[in-house]
Design a protein around this motif. Structure first.
Motif, PDB file in Angstrom:
ATOM      1  N   TRP A   1       3.002  -3.881   8.362  1.00  0.00           N
ATOM      2  CA  TRP A   1       1.844  -3.386   7.618  1.00  0.00           C
ATOM      3  C   TRP A   1       0.736  -2.982   8.597  1.00  0.00           C
ATOM      4  O   TRP A   1       0.189  -1.886   8.521  1.00  0.00           O
ATOM      5  N   ASP A   2       0.422  -3.911   9.500  1.00  0.00           N
ATOM      6  CA  ASP A   2      -0.664  -3.652  10.451  1.00  0.00           C
ATOM      7  C   ASP A   2      -0.356  -2.444  11.337  1.00  0.00           C
ATOM      8  O   ASP A   2      -1.244  -1.656  11.646  1.00  0.00           O
ATOM      9  N   ASN A   3       0.923  -2.304  11.727  1.00  0.00           N
ATOM     10  CA  ASN A   3       1.295  -1.222  12.642  1.00  0.00           C
ATOM     11  C   ASN A   3       1.480   0.124  11.943  1.00  0.00           C
ATOM     12  O   ASN A   3       1.143   1.159  12.510  1.00  0.00           O
ATOM     13  N   LEU A   4       2.045   0.112  10.738  1.00  0.00           N
ATOM     14  CA  LEU A   4       2.480   1.362  10.111  1.00  0.00           C
ATOM     15  C   LEU A   4       1.650   1.785   8.903  1.00  0.00           C
ATOM     16  O   LEU A   4       1.633   2.960   8.554  1.00  0.00           O
TER      17      LEU A   4
ATOM     18  N   SER B   1      14.474  -0.801   7.684  1.00  0.00           N
ATOM     19  CA  SER B   1      15.675  -1.111   6.904  1.00  0.00           C
ATOM     20  C   SER B   1      15.257  -1.372   5.460  1.00  0.00           C
ATOM     21  O   SER B   1      14.074  -1.567   5.168  1.00  0.00           O
ATOM     22  N   ASP B   2      16.240  -1.366   4.553  1.00  0.00           N
ATOM     23  CA  ASP B   2      15.955  -1.653   3.142  1.00  0.00           C
ATOM     24  C   ASP B   2      15.268  -3.004   2.986  1.00  0.00           C
ATOM     25  O   ASP B   2      14.344  -3.150   2.196  1.00  0.00           O
ATOM     26  N   ASP B   3      15.736  -3.992   3.754  1.00  0.00           N
ATOM     27  CA  ASP B   3      15.136  -5.328   3.655  1.00  0.00           C
ATOM     28  C   ASP B   3      13.688  -5.324   4.132  1.00  0.00           C
ATOM     29  O   ASP B   3      12.842  -6.003   3.565  1.00  0.00           O
ATOM     30  N   GLU B   4      13.429  -4.552   5.176  1.00  0.00           N
ATOM     31  CA  GLU B   4      12.053  -4.468   5.677  1.00  0.00           C
ATOM     32  C   GLU B   4      11.141  -3.800   4.653  1.00  0.00           C
ATOM     33  O   GLU B   4       9.988  -4.192   4.473  1.00  0.00           O
ATOM     34  N   ILE B   5      11.673  -2.777   3.979  1.00  0.00           N
ATOM     35  CA  ILE B   5      10.884  -2.098   2.941  1.00  0.00           C
ATOM     36  C   ILE B   5      10.614  -3.058   1.789  1.00  0.00           C
ATOM     37  O   ILE B   5       9.491  -3.155   1.302  1.00  0.00           O
ATOM     38  N   LYS B   6      11.644  -3.797   1.381  1.00  0.00           N
ATOM     39  CA  LYS B   6      11.461  -4.771   0.301  1.00  0.00           C
ATOM     40  C   LYS B   6      10.398  -5.798   0.673  1.00  0.00           C
ATOM     41  O   LYS B   6       9.555  -6.155  -0.147  1.00  0.00           O
ATOM     42  N   ALA B   7      10.443  -6.260   1.924  1.00  0.00           N
ATOM     43  CA  ALA B   7       9.456  -7.250   2.381  1.00  0.00           C
ATOM     44  C   ALA B   7       8.053  -6.640   2.362  1.00  0.00           C
ATOM     45  O   ALA B   7       7.081  -7.314   2.029  1.00  0.00           O
ATOM     46  N   LEU B   8       7.945  -5.350   2.691  1.00  0.00           N
ATOM     47  CA  LEU B   8       6.640  -4.678   2.677  1.00  0.00           C
ATOM     48  C   LEU B   8       6.114  -4.531   1.249  1.00  0.00           C
ATOM     49  O   LEU B   8       4.918  -4.727   1.003  1.00  0.00           O
ATOM     50  N   VAL B   9       7.001  -4.210   0.314  1.00  0.00           N
ATOM     51  CA  VAL B   9       6.571  -4.096  -1.086  1.00  0.00           C
ATOM     52  C   VAL B   9       6.060  -5.459  -1.565  1.00  0.00           C
ATOM     53  O   VAL B   9       5.010  -5.542  -2.215  1.00  0.00           O
ATOM     54  N   ALA B  10       6.783  -6.511  -1.202  1.00  0.00           N
ATOM     55  CA  ALA B  10       6.331  -7.860  -1.563  1.00  0.00           C
ATOM     56  C   ALA B  10       4.984  -8.144  -0.904  1.00  0.00           C
ATOM     57  O   ALA B  10       4.080  -8.723  -1.518  1.00  0.00           O
ATOM     58  N   TYR B  11       4.835  -7.704   0.337  1.00  0.00           N
ATOM     59  CA  TYR B  11       3.575  -7.931   1.050  1.00  0.00           C
ATOM     60  C   TYR B  11       2.418  -7.214   0.363  1.00  0.00           C
ATOM     61  O   TYR B  11       1.321  -7.762   0.233  1.00  0.00           O
ATOM     62  N   VAL B  12       2.687  -5.974  -0.094  1.00  0.00           N
ATOM     63  CA  VAL B  12       1.647  -5.195  -0.781  1.00  0.00           C
ATOM     64  C   VAL B  12       1.107  -5.997  -1.981  1.00  0.00           C
ATOM     65  O   VAL B  12      -0.097  -6.020  -2.222  1.00  0.00           O
ATOM     66  N   HIS B  13       2.003  -6.681  -2.676  1.00  0.00           N
ATOM     67  CA  HIS B  13       1.554  -7.456  -3.845  1.00  0.00           C
ATOM     68  C   HIS B  13       0.660  -8.635  -3.452  1.00  0.00           C
ATOM     69  O   HIS B  13      -0.153  -9.078  -4.256  1.00  0.00           O
ATOM     70  N   THR B  14       0.821  -9.127  -2.231  1.00  0.00           N
ATOM     71  CA  THR B  14      -0.025 -10.257  -1.810  1.00  0.00           C
ATOM     72  C   THR B  14      -1.448  -9.789  -1.478  1.00  0.00           C
ATOM     73  O   THR B  14      -2.328 -10.613  -1.253  1.00  0.00           O
ATOM     74  N   LEU B  15      -1.673  -8.479  -1.439  1.00  0.00           N
ATOM     75  CA  LEU B  15      -3.004  -7.965  -1.082  1.00  0.00           C
ATOM     76  C   LEU B  15      -3.964  -8.035  -2.273  1.00  0.00           C
ATOM     77  O   LEU B  15      -5.169  -7.851  -2.120  1.00  0.00           O
ATOM     78  N   LYS B  16      -3.420  -8.281  -3.448  1.00  0.00           N
ATOM     79  CA  LYS B  16      -4.243  -8.373  -4.661  1.00  0.00           C
ATOM     80  C   LYS B  16      -5.250  -9.521  -4.524  1.00  0.00           C
ATOM     81  O   LYS B  16      -4.906 -10.602  -4.081  1.00  0.00           O
ATOM     82  N   LYS B  17      -6.477  -9.233  -4.912  1.00  0.00           N
ATOM     83  CA  LYS B  17      -7.510 -10.288  -4.813  1.00  0.00           C
ATOM     84  C   LYS B  17      -7.679 -11.001  -6.144  1.00  0.00           C
ATOM     85  O   LYS B  17      -7.452 -10.418  -7.182  1.00  0.00           O
TER      86      LYS B  17
END
Ligand code: HEC
Length: 113
Positions: A32-35, A97-113
Motif C-alpha cells: 500500500w505504502d509503496n504502490l 499475485s492474486d493473494d497479494e491483491i486479495k490482501a490489499l483489498v482486505a487492507y483497504v477495508h481496514t482504512l475505514k475510520k
C-alpha cells in the motif's frame, strides 16, 4: 535421509508456511505504502496531488467503503480501472499475485475510520 533430518525438513516447511501466511497483513501495508499511497494517501483519504487530480474517493469514509465490493476491487487492481470516458484511473498491478491483491483489498477495508 535419516528420521531426524526428515522431521527438521517437515518442521521447516510448516513454519515457513506459517511465516508466509502471517506476513500477509504486513506485506499488504508495505505494498500500500509503496504502490497505492501516492494516489490514495497513506491513510486512504485520497488527499494527495494525484488523488485530487484523478478523483480518489475517501476510503476512510464508511459510505465509500460500503460501495467497495471485494470482487470489483480485485478486478480493478488486476485489470486496471478506467472512468466512463475511457481515461485510465489505475493501471493494472501486474507485478502483484492474486493473494497479494486479495490482501490489499482486505487492507483497504481496514482504512475505514
Ligand atoms: C495513479 C493513481 C492510483 C494509484 C497508484 C492507485 N489507485 Fe486505486 N484508484 C485510483 C482512482 C482515481 C480510483 C477511482 C476513484 C476511487 O474509487 O477512489 C481508484 C479506485 C480504487 C479502488 C476502488 C475500486 C472499486 O471497485 O470501487 C480501490 C479498492 C483501489 N483503488 C485500491 C488501490 C490499491 C490497493 C492500490 C495500490 C496497489 C491503488 N489503488 C493504486 C487511483 C490510484
Amino acid at each position: 535421509m535419516d528420521q531426524t533430518m526428515k522431521k527438521i525438513l517437515i518442521l521447516a516447511a510448516v513454519f515457513g508456511f506459517a511465516a508466509a501466511y502471517t506476513a500477509g497483513a504486513a506485506e499488504a501495508k508495505e505494498n500500500w505504502d509503496n504502490l497505492c499511497a501516492k494516489c490514495h494517501g497513506a491513510d486512504g483519504a485520497g488527499q494527495t496531488k494525484m488523488g485530487a487530480k484523478l478523483g480518489c474517493k475517501d476510503f476512510t469514509d464508511a459510505k465509500v467503503q460500503a460501495d467497495i465490493k471485494d470482487d470489483a476491487a480485485f478486478k480493478a487492481l488486476k485489470e486496471g480501472l478506467k472512468n466512463d470516458d475511457g481515461k485510465t484511473l489505475m493501471k493494472p498491478f501486474d507485478a502483484l499475485s492474486d493473494d497479494e491483491i486479495k490482501a490489499l483489498v482486505a487492507y483497504v477495508h481496514t482504512l475505514k475510520k
